[in-house]
Design an enzyme around this catalytic site. Structure first.
Site, PDB file in Angstrom:
ATOM      1  N   HIS A 125       0.835  -1.201   0.000  1.00 48.86           N
ATOM      2  CA  HIS A 125       0.000   0.000   0.000  1.00 48.86           C
ATOM      3  C   HIS A 125       0.878   1.263   0.000  1.00 48.86           C
ATOM      4  O   HIS A 125       0.665   2.190  -0.785  1.00 48.86           O
ATOM      5  CB  HIS A 125      -0.910  -0.040   1.232  1.00 48.86           C
ATOM      6  CG  HIS A 125      -1.907   1.071   1.287  1.00 48.86           C
ATOM      7  ND1 HIS A 125      -2.627   1.354   2.434  1.00 48.86           N
ATOM      8  CD2 HIS A 125      -2.299   1.981   0.374  1.00 48.86           C
ATOM      9  CE1 HIS A 125      -3.421   2.375   2.198  1.00 48.86           C
ATOM     10  NE2 HIS A 125      -3.249   2.783   0.965  1.00 48.86           N
ATOM     11  N   GLU A 128       2.578   1.659  -3.348  1.00 54.59           N
ATOM     12  CA  GLU A 128       1.671   2.217  -4.364  1.00 54.59           C
ATOM     13  C   GLU A 128       1.622   3.738  -4.271  1.00 54.59           C
ATOM     14  O   GLU A 128       1.619   4.441  -5.286  1.00 54.59           O
ATOM     15  CB  GLU A 128       0.275   1.624  -4.190  1.00 54.59           C
ATOM     16  CG  GLU A 128      -0.782   2.179  -5.139  1.00 54.59           C
ATOM     17  CD  GLU A 128      -2.108   2.407  -4.460  1.00 54.59           C
ATOM     18  OE1 GLU A 128      -2.646   3.523  -4.572  1.00 54.59           O
ATOM     19  OE2 GLU A 128      -2.600   1.478  -3.801  1.00 54.59           O
ATOM     20  N   HIS A 129       1.605   4.267  -3.046  1.00 52.49           N
ATOM     21  CA  HIS A 129       1.619   5.719  -2.855  1.00 52.49           C
ATOM     22  C   HIS A 129       2.956   6.320  -3.279  1.00 52.49           C
ATOM     23  O   HIS A 129       3.006   7.359  -3.935  1.00 52.49           O
ATOM     24  CB  HIS A 129       1.367   6.050  -1.378  1.00 52.49           C
ATOM     25  CG  HIS A 129      -0.064   6.036  -0.982  1.00 52.49           C
ATOM     26  ND1 HIS A 129      -0.749   7.164  -0.593  1.00 52.49           N
ATOM     27  CD2 HIS A 129      -0.962   5.012  -0.896  1.00 52.49           C
ATOM     28  CE1 HIS A 129      -1.991   6.850  -0.289  1.00 52.49           C
ATOM     29  NE2 HIS A 129      -2.150   5.547  -0.457  1.00 52.49           N
ATOM     30  N   GLU A 226      -4.337   7.258   7.112  1.00 54.11           N
ATOM     31  CA  GLU A 226      -5.426   6.657   6.342  1.00 54.11           C
ATOM     32  C   GLU A 226      -5.907   5.374   6.994  1.00 54.11           C
ATOM     33  O   GLU A 226      -7.109   5.126   7.115  1.00 54.11           O
ATOM     34  CB  GLU A 226      -4.948   6.367   4.917  1.00 54.11           C
ATOM     35  CG  GLU A 226      -5.988   5.661   4.053  1.00 54.11           C
ATOM     36  CD  GLU A 226      -5.442   5.213   2.709  1.00 54.11           C
ATOM     37  OE1 GLU A 226      -6.041   4.306   2.102  1.00 54.11           O
ATOM     38  OE2 GLU A 226      -4.411   5.759   2.264  1.00 54.11           O
TER      39      GLU A 226
END
Length: 785
Positions: A125, A128-129, A226
């Site tokens: 995750h 990906e950012h 998040e």
């Protein structure tokens, strides 16, 4: 609406062994055509010639042949979707490529990787950012955002799932496709992965206020925060634990998005190592779709990426779970929900079963059929035994089939129950399975499933290619036969033959999948008053361990780095390095749909003829301008329940089944539209929508006529259950989409339309629905009628 309006997009994904209702995605910010649809130009004469050339190119391919630097592995004609699937392999790197050639101008590209995290630090995750924070050729942050006004894309985004990561875009412009392709390929394969970007996107220690030396040091980071928000939602907590406990043997036992207390264990070097291992062409699959030239796509991908790599190792496939010899039970906690319809009923219980491999296409379709028959629609056994019992407010999160992991699963349960009702719910579930195993399913419900299958094949929207590619990724990721999965008609015919030659198979499968399956998890979640404070305590303890090791010099460094990051974030960047469309790249020719304006019984009607694959689409607006103010709050509830109560001489079950047999579902929603030139003026109405096969058009309009003339509000017990369900659904959205509710609240005072939108779908409506669960149902029925 939940039980009569069928989501054909999700239905298609399910049949293709793809995403299910329980799948969770962590996605980067991008553009999505579903938020802001752009008009689709029909090809000009010159464009038509290019399209025909591209499609002829496909006709010349055959298995074993070559095209550019690729070997053609398979060419499959798929009449169901009017496309040809071409499977290729790059000769040097062994990178896989699936091209779906179709006469569709909304072309799609995607590159996906098998990403297998072995801990809960959220490395896929965060990666990906971080890859979107600048690359070798385009060293600027957030290229997707910065391409917004340089592109005519219809979609740009990135998705992290539990065992793969996907980077898709779509556009109708050929030069735009090339521009976006260069940005995507460079970002994914040649990212800068700077340490500052890792600290910004992942996690870091930093003073709460970098300009105040006395400010306490805290955890910061985009993904860290998040995921704290993500796990403030009880549904997300339940789904995470359900997957991790049902699949305890390998990667699925970890939180792929990142568990907040584990994220600080990830280092910058571990992130770089993960990219080096997983983001290699040998571990990638490239997808392209549409009417543009395959040869052109392949040459660009080879030139920009593959020619710079040698063959690497493919990431090890996810192994099968070791099957249990006895069922298991687990209890977890969550925070109490202040917006819950009934504060005393906040427990959730579900039974989940591990089933067959998602690559077994025959079993896949049988499981999809059985799941549909068990839980979809008001005539389903579990709707009757669980929802109509009024024991809980709604099905538990993830109810239905989970088809996106290596092995499929099925989950059924209730949320919004008293803790002492757990055993009652479990008994109801087992009794329902036993009853179905003995009695089977009504023939009409099986016909309704097959009808929905036919509709899902023919119902192909503007983002059809994107949906198809997204649905193929999980199957490819686990070594499935992608081209075979697309042959829906053949698979359906095989299913029909199986049902005809083996009439007892569904009853036998219910017994095999559920009653005789020891790999069964009972998951119970109850609220705990100290849940939030315990989480804060654990986070503080983790923070103290890190802070206690800091020297005075370390603290000064944190302040310095924090100020540097703040300055960098506010710094103007040179976006001219990014490609952009020129006026000359945009065709001035275009053919737009022709609307025919007419009247029917004095009502204005718009008609347009389009190649809709034999489906008729219907929408109608009914103004509510004259509705009394005291009834306005009831509009969303009216829309939510009107199709779920029955009509005419049909009760709610018969009406639901008739909808599934004849249509794609009847949808009713509130509709608010601002005037294009005066923000003080707006249109308020109720929107009715449906679609059906052309042969079923009279039946579809007959259903609407019956609903309009004689809706039923007499079944107060059912209405009470639907009110609780509506309240539960909206309440659960607040934690998951808090920003959406905040935006509506902020906009409420700016325009009259903004105020009404908040009244219909914001905190105001959530509070109103909560009150209705406490009101006399007969009074509510009178208001709705």
């Amino acid at each position: 609406q939940r039980n009569t309006k069928y989501d054909s997009t999700m239905f298609r994904r399910l049949i293709l062994a793809s995403k299910s209702r329980s799948q969770r995605f962590y996605r980067s910010s991008g553009t999505n055509s579903s938020w802001s649809e752009r008009p689709q130009n029909i090809a000009s004469t010159s464009g038509r010639a290019r399209i025909e050339s591209s499609l002829r190119e496909i006709d010349e391919l055959s298995p074993g042949g070559t095209i550019d630097k690729y070997i053609v592995r398979q060419v499959t004609r798929i009449p169901d979707f009017q496309l040809t699937a071409v499977e290729l392999e790059h000769r040097t790197t062994a990178a896989q490529h699936l091209h779906l050639a179709r006469d569709d101008g909304n072309n799609v590209f995607s590159v996906g990787f098998r990403t297998i995290p072995m801990d809960s630090t959220g490395v896929p995750h965060i990666l990906e950012h971080t890859v979107l924070c600048g690359s070798k050729s385009f060293p600027c942050r957030d290229p997707f955002f910065k391409m917004l006004n340089r592109s005519l894309s219809t979609f740009m985004n990135a998705f992290t799932s539990c065992d793969y990561t996907l980077y898709p875009f779509s556009t109708q412009n050929e030069q735009d496709f090339k521009n976006l392709l260069s940005v995507y390929l460079d970002a994914v394969f040649f990212p800068l992965l700077k340490e500052m970007d890792f600290r910004q996107e992942g996690w870091r220690l930093e003073p709460a206020d970098v300009h105040d030396k006395e400010s306490p040091i805290i955890f910061k980071g985009v993904v860290f925060n998040e995921m704290k928000g993500h796990f403030s939602d009880s549904d997300s907590i339940f789904l995470s634990h359900l997957q991790r406990k049902l699949y305890p043997g390998h990667t699925y036992s970890n939180e792929y998005g990142g568990y907040p207390l584990d994220i600080p264990n990830l280092t910058w070097q571990q992130l770089r190592d993960f990219h080096s291992k997983h983001y290699h062409p040998s571990n990638a699959v490239f997808f392209t779709y549409g009417d543009m030239s395959l040869k052109s796509h392949l040459r660009e991908i080879d030139r920009q990426v593959l020619s710079h790599f040698t063959k690497g190792e493919k990431v090890t496939a996810v192994p099968l779970e070791t099957r249990w010899t006895a069922p298991r039970e687990s209890h977890i906690s969550c925070a109490p929900d202040a917006m819950a319809p009934d504060p005393a009923k906040q427990t959730t219980v579900a039974l989940s079963f591990l089933l067959k491999s998602m690559t077994d296409l025959k079993e896949n379709l049988l499981i999809a059929l059985i799941s549909h028959l068990l839980v979809d629609g008001q005539a389903s056994p579990f709707y009757q035994s669980l929802i109509e019992s009024n024991v809980g407010s709604n099905f538990s999160p993830g109810t239905g089939v989970g088809g996106h992991l290596k092995e499929m699963s099925f989950s059924i349960g209730l949320q919004g129950i008293n803790e002492e009702d757990v055993e009652n719910v479990k008994e109801r579930i087992w009794e329902t399975f036993k009853k179905v195993a003995e009695e089977g399913f009504p023939e009409d419900r099986i016909k309704a499933f097959l009808h929905q299958l036919e509709l899902s094949q023919k119902h192909q929207g503007s983002n059809f290619g994107l949906q198809l590619i997204s649905s193929m990724m999980p199957l490819w990721n686990h070594g499935g036969r992608v081209s075979e999965a697309l042959k829906i008609s053949e698979r359906v015919e095989q299913l029909k033959e199986t049902l005809q030659s083996h009439p007892e198979i569904l009853k036998e499968k219910v017994k095999e999948y559920f009653l005789d399956n020891p790999h069964c998890l009972t998951l119970i979640m109850s609220p705990e008053q100290d849940y939030e404070s315990n989480l804060q305590r654990l986070e503080q303890e983790k923070l103290n361990k890190y802070v206690s090791k800091l020297t005075g010099e370390d603290r000064q460094t944190l302040i310095k780095e924090g100020i540097e990051m703040e300055n960098r974030q506010s710094m103007e960047e040179d976006v001219s390095i990014l490609p952009t469309l020129q006026i000359a790249d945009i065709s001035r020719e275009g053919v737009y749909p022709v609307l025919c304006h007419d009247f029917a019984a004095g009502t204005p009607v718009q008609l347009t003829e389009q190649p809709t694959n034999g489906i008729v689409y219907f929408k109608a607006l009914s103004s509510i301008t004259s509705l009394p103010d005291d009834l306005m709050d009831y509009v969303p509830l009216f829309c939510s329940v009107i199709t779920s109560l029955g009509a005419g001489d049909m009760d709610h079950r018969d009406f639901s089944e008739e909808c599934n047999l004849r249509t794609g579902g009847l949808g009713v929603t509130s509709h608010i539209a601002c005037d294009h030139s005066d923000v003080r003026c707006f249109e308020q109405s109720v929107l009715f929508s449906s679609h059906s096969l052309e042969k079923n058009l009279p039946y579809m309009f007959s259903l609407w006529t019956t609903l309009f003339k004689s809706p039923k509000f007499e079944d107060l017990e059912l209405l009470g259950a639907l009110i609780k369900m509506a309240a539960s659904n909206l309440s659960s959205e607040i934690a998951y989409s808090g920003h959406h509710f905040a935006m509506m609240s902020s906009a409420a005072s700016l325009t009259p339309a903004g105020g009404l939108s908040e009244q219909f779908g914001g905190i105001t409506q959530a509070a109103f629905l909560k009150r209705q669960t406490e009101e006399d149902v007969a009074m509510v029925a009178k208001k709705l009628g």
